[in-house]
Design an enzyme around this catalytic site. Sequence first.
Site, PDB file in Angstrom:
ATOM      1  CB  VAL A  68      -6.117   9.713   1.726  1.00 47.03           C
ATOM      2  CG1 VAL A  68      -4.841  10.549   1.693  1.00 47.03           C
ATOM      3  CG2 VAL A  68      -6.084   8.757   2.912  1.00 47.03           C
ATOM      4  CB  ALA A 113      -9.112  12.608  -3.010  1.00 47.59           C
ATOM      5  CE  LYS A 114      -8.082   5.176  -6.350  1.00 50.50           C
ATOM      6  NZ  LYS A 114      -7.861   5.665  -7.689  1.00 50.50           N
ATOM      7  N   GLY A 115     -10.141   6.770  -1.728  1.00 46.88           N
ATOM      8  CA  GLY A 115     -10.663   6.211  -0.482  1.00 46.88           C
ATOM      9  C   GLY A 115     -11.375   4.922  -0.739  1.00 46.88           C
ATOM     10  CG  ASP A 154     -10.327   2.709  -7.759  1.00 44.06           C
ATOM     11  OD1 ASP A 154      -9.728   3.501  -8.491  1.00 44.06           O
ATOM     12  OD2 ASP A 154      -9.747   1.754  -7.196  1.00 44.06           O
TER      13      ASP A 154
END
Length: 429
Positions: A68, A113-115, A154
């Site tokens: 995202v 962003a992150k995913g 992460d």
Amino acid sequence: MATKDVEQPVRKQGMYEVVMEQFAHAADVMGLDPGVRKILSKTNTEIEVNFPVRLDNGKIEVFTGYRVQHNNALGPYKGGLRYHDTVDLDAARALAIWMTWKTALAGLPFGGAKGGIHINPKNYSKGELERITRRFTYALGDNIGPDLDIPAPDVNTNPQIMAWIADTFSSTKSPSTRFVNLHVVTGKPVGAGGLAGRDRATGFGVVANLKSWSKLTGQPLKGMRFLVQGFGNVGYWTAHFLIKEGATLIAVQDASATFKNEKGIDPEALQAYSDANGRNVKGFPGAQEIDPKEFWGLKCDILVPAALGNQITGDNAGAITAKVVAEGANGPTNIEGEAILKKKGVDIIPDILCNSGGVIGSYYEWLQNKRAEIWKIEQVLEMIQDKVDTSFGKVVAAAKEHKVDWRTGAYIVALRRLEDTYMDRGIFP
Ligand code: GLU
């Protein structure tokens, strides 16, 4: 006849609701421009990919991955990839939004962003994880890139996984551009273009913040007792640096076990034990195992949540005895938990400030790759310290000016920067 009341299961507030509530509060307090508020209320892009991988037993499994991209007003999207069974679109959304605030607050030229992948990596062999990672990278294709969107480690991802991503991404491009793409991810192993010190950057930053807190409040860290939830990269390095300040690690909780030792737990021994036991701390001989529920009420001065979101809630915040909560994790305190801590007078160093050392380290790795330079660890840690200290000062000043808590102060600094950018640049067309 009135229907009999049926007890409804209480739905727990998700991370997305938490981040949106924090945002709305700060936007109200500072009077954020309504247009900018609308823009930041939405994510720019949400990618969901399903991709097949052949497992060691010859069978095919289809995995679901997400990325995202919330906002890129300040620069390329930036943020980690997590491999965990709590990863879904809502979680990626919330974590992407926190990244936008974090990079804006740190003064970096990045968006948020992150995913990640909805997976429990402990169920897969190293070879399977490599194939899953490479195929995920391939599925993301040109939705990531060194000047577009730059992933990083992460929860449950590490330098090895970043190296596979960098290698896969570069291998699908023309050989002549291989090294132009090295900075498609940060948090790589040092031998594969990584930055000396990126491994410890987040924990180092957590302790830098605690040192600033200690100075500001006149409470020396020496002799303080601390608890750590989560013994991954952030938990370990935070403990490592905090012990150097003369504090004592009293208890640790991870997904496998909770234990304490009033005389102090040695994070180096615990790390060695965890490494040798598939990154579980269960059975560690240097402490006594206790009921996980006891963890929150243990007597301490500093509490470091360094695991997942929504850990400090209405259910346990009342039991917390710490003077300060240093949020190593993203979104560890929900709205109800925060209200209780505030009432008790517990200081909270908010996630977007407290754990920002990691993405600051990533920025220097990206820059080092872009410039084909190689920096020494001492230089890197000094640069991280400098940026974290600057942010801490700005947060405290904004909180004072608006008479709000540090989380809202941190949001105000971040949101002002984004607002200024939109005001200067205007909206295309
Ligand atoms: N995953 C880390 C975070 O939540 C680091 C992100 C990065 O370095 O891009 O801040």
